[in-house]
Design an enzyme around this catalytic site. Sequence first.
Site, PDB file in Angstrom:
ATOM      1  N   LYS A  10      74.310   4.930  27.752  1.00  0.00           N
ATOM      2  CA  LYS A  10      75.301   5.848  27.180  1.00  0.00           C
ATOM      3  C   LYS A  10      74.770   7.291  27.094  1.00  0.00           C
ATOM      4  O   LYS A  10      73.567   7.536  27.264  1.00  0.00           O
ATOM      5  CB  LYS A  10      75.698   5.328  25.797  1.00  0.00           C
ATOM      6  CG  LYS A  10      76.432   3.972  25.833  1.00  0.00           C
ATOM      7  CD  LYS A  10      76.894   3.571  24.438  1.00  0.00           C
ATOM      8  CE  LYS A  10      77.654   2.256  24.461  1.00  0.00           C
ATOM      9  NZ  LYS A  10      78.177   1.905  23.110  1.00  0.00           N
ATOM     10  N   TYR A  50      87.572   1.063  27.071  1.00  0.00           N
ATOM     11  CA  TYR A  50      87.544   0.652  25.665  1.00  0.00           C
ATOM     12  C   TYR A  50      88.940   0.341  25.131  1.00  0.00           C
ATOM     13  O   TYR A  50      89.181   0.434  23.928  1.00  0.00           O
ATOM     14  CB  TYR A  50      86.852   1.729  24.824  1.00  0.00           C
ATOM     15  CG  TYR A  50      85.341   1.674  24.940  1.00  0.00           C
ATOM     16  CD1 TYR A  50      84.629   0.558  24.496  1.00  0.00           C
ATOM     17  CD2 TYR A  50      84.617   2.723  25.478  1.00  0.00           C
ATOM     18  CE1 TYR A  50      83.251   0.495  24.585  1.00  0.00           C
ATOM     19  CE2 TYR A  50      83.222   2.669  25.577  1.00  0.00           C
ATOM     20  CZ  TYR A  50      82.556   1.549  25.128  1.00  0.00           C
ATOM     21  OH  TYR A  50      81.187   1.481  25.215  1.00  0.00           O
ATOM     22  N   ASN A 113      74.665   4.378  20.279  1.00  0.00           N
ATOM     23  CA  ASN A 113      73.771   3.216  20.296  1.00  0.00           C
ATOM     24  C   ASN A 113      73.228   2.871  21.688  1.00  0.00           C
ATOM     25  O   ASN A 113      72.885   1.725  21.964  1.00  0.00           O
ATOM     26  CB  ASN A 113      74.424   2.022  19.598  1.00  0.00           C
ATOM     27  CG  ASN A 113      75.693   1.577  20.283  1.00  0.00           C
ATOM     28  OD1 ASN A 113      76.099   2.150  21.289  1.00  0.00           O
ATOM     29  ND2 ASN A 113      76.316   0.546  19.749  1.00  0.00           N
ATOM     30  N   HIS A 116      75.681  -0.230  26.515  1.00  0.00           N
ATOM     31  CA  HIS A 116      76.780  -1.203  26.488  1.00  0.00           C
ATOM     32  C   HIS A 116      76.386  -2.396  27.338  1.00  0.00           C
ATOM     33  O   HIS A 116      75.750  -2.235  28.374  1.00  0.00           O
ATOM     34  CB  HIS A 116      78.063  -0.589  27.087  1.00  0.00           C
ATOM     35  CG  HIS A 116      79.094  -1.641  27.413  1.00  0.00           C
ATOM     36  ND1 HIS A 116      79.986  -2.110  26.482  1.00  0.00           N
ATOM     37  CD2 HIS A 116      79.325  -2.361  28.545  1.00  0.00           C
ATOM     38  CE1 HIS A 116      80.730  -3.066  27.034  1.00  0.00           C
ATOM     39  NE2 HIS A 116      80.351  -3.225  28.289  1.00  0.00           N
ATOM     40  N   GLU A 127      84.714  -5.595  34.107  1.00  0.00           N
ATOM     41  CA  GLU A 127      84.045  -4.304  33.915  1.00  0.00           C
ATOM     42  C   GLU A 127      83.302  -3.864  35.176  1.00  0.00           C
ATOM     43  O   GLU A 127      83.335  -2.684  35.550  1.00  0.00           O
ATOM     44  CB  GLU A 127      83.091  -4.394  32.722  1.00  0.00           C
ATOM     45  CG  GLU A 127      83.832  -4.543  31.399  1.00  0.00           C
ATOM     46  CD  GLU A 127      82.930  -4.802  30.199  1.00  0.00           C
ATOM     47  OE1 GLU A 127      83.469  -4.961  29.088  1.00  0.00           O
ATOM     48  OE2 GLU A 127      81.690  -4.855  30.357  1.00  0.00           O
TER      49      GLU A 127
END
Length: 139
Positions: A10, A50, A113, A116, A127
């Site tokens: 990320k 998302y 964080n 993913h 995905e």
Amino acid sequence: MTERTFSILKPDATKRNLTGKINAVIEESGLRIVAQRRIKMTQEQAEDFYDVHRERPFYGALVEFMTSAPVVVQVLEGPKAVAKYRDVMGATNPEQADAGTIRKLFALSVGENSVHGSDSVDNAKIEIAQFFDAEDIVG
Ligand code: GDP
């Protein structure tokens, strides 16, 4: 059995030049990076990715974060890769993540964080197909 899972490094990770360090943790765990590309996610890509969180209070912040800087999208392969990578990532909130996990080592907060990883084999397929053509995955 051998599986594939979808991973994203990320924006908080790419901004801090942690791509190599996180990839080292992934590879040391036994997972193989069989496809990888650095991209800037578009608003539409982030919103679609998302979509399950659309009604959650953090959805807007999440989409804004995921489009705020480049990300690295990856396909990881190995035995039970989906569950394995969830273990290697650690809990969503880094304060609750086990020692040695990517999120414990590197994540800044529950939002920022660092990584993913798909939560099921079915979602991994969906995905992966959102970001990679089959011929670009070399196992
Ligand atoms: P994951 O599967 O461990 O990534 O967790 P989830 O599927 O529950 O949430 C998806 C992502 O949304 C997380 O990785 C976070 O980046 C973000 N997120 C989840 N909960 C929160 C929250 O309470 N606040 C914020 N800002 N982001 C959150």
